[in-house]
Design a protein around this motif. Structure first.
Motif, mmCIF file in Angstrom:
data_model
loop_
_atom_site.group_PDB
_atom_site.id
_atom_site.type_symbol
_atom_site.label_atom_id
_atom_site.label_comp_id
_atom_site.label_asym_id
_atom_site.label_seq_id
_atom_site.Cartn_x
_atom_site.Cartn_y
_atom_site.Cartn_z
ATOM 1 N N TRP A 1 -1.683 -6.914 -6.130
ATOM 2 C CA TRP A 1 -0.751 -7.459 -5.166
ATOM 3 C C TRP A 1 -1.446 -7.603 -4.005
ATOM 4 O O TRP A 1 -1.452 -8.921 -3.367
ATOM 5 N N ALA B 1 0.873 -1.112 -0.088
ATOM 6 C CA ALA B 1 0.050 0.221 0.060
ATOM 7 C C ALA B 1 0.764 1.342 0.138
ATOM 8 O O ALA B 1 0.489 2.175 -0.586
ATOM 9 N N LYS B 2 2.011 1.180 0.622
ATOM 10 C CA LYS B 2 3.149 2.255 0.434
ATOM 11 C C LYS B 2 3.829 2.530 -0.360
ATOM 12 O O LYS B 2 4.414 3.207 -0.711
ATOM 13 N N SER B 3 3.969 1.597 -1.458
ATOM 14 C CA SER B 3 4.862 1.475 -2.347
ATOM 15 C C SER B 3 4.513 2.570 -3.335
ATOM 16 O O SER B 3 3.506 3.164 -3.592
ATOM 17 N N SER C 1 1.496 1.688 -9.123
ATOM 18 C CA SER C 1 0.000 2.147 -9.356
ATOM 19 C C SER C 1 -1.048 1.447 -8.604
ATOM 20 O O SER C 1 -0.747 0.590 -8.129
ATOM 21 N N THR C 2 -1.936 2.193 -8.509
ATOM 22 C CA THR C 2 -3.104 1.731 -7.801
ATOM 23 C C THR C 2 -3.651 0.387 -8.251
ATOM 24 O O THR C 2 -3.865 -0.431 -7.351
ATOM 25 N N ALA C 3 -3.577 0.150 -9.449
ATOM 26 C CA ALA C 3 -4.154 -1.257 -10.114
ATOM 27 C C ALA C 3 -3.014 -2.239 -9.511
ATOM 28 O O ALA C 3 -3.465 -3.398 -9.126
ATOM 29 N N LYS D 1 -1.296 -2.155 -6.863
ATOM 30 C CA LYS D 1 -1.447 -2.170 -5.441
ATOM 31 C C LYS D 1 -2.574 -3.331 -5.153
ATOM 32 O O LYS D 1 -2.484 -3.955 -4.441
ATOM 33 N N VAL D 2 -3.717 -3.157 -5.884
ATOM 34 C CA VAL D 2 -4.918 -3.811 -5.718
ATOM 35 C C VAL D 2 -4.660 -5.165 -6.170
ATOM 36 O O VAL D 2 -5.006 -6.359 -5.377
#
Length: 59
Positions: free
Chosen positions: A37, A25-27, A30-32, A34-35
């Motif tokens: 992963w 979440a802190k990386s 991109s948002t996609a 993150k979701v």
């Protein structure tokens, strides 16, 4: 004694999984990404964590 050891290992595993999700979440990915992963980590906890450690977003 077996239940206590299993409970402790389960707690340690949960802490590691939460740590991985927070790192994702802190990386800077991109948002996609993150979701995706986070879903992989939640659906496949053991395999997902290993894959994330090898190929996940760095930094």
């Amino acid at each position: 004694m077996g239940i206590e050891v299993g409970g402790l290992l389960g707690l340690i595993w949960l802490i590691i999984l939460i740590w991985a999700i927070v790192k994702v979440a802190k990386s800077a990915a991109s948002t996609a990404a993150k979701v995706i992963w986070i879903l992989v980590l939640l659906i496949f906890p053991l395999v997902g964590l290993i894959i994330w450690l090898l190929f996940g977003p760095k930094g």
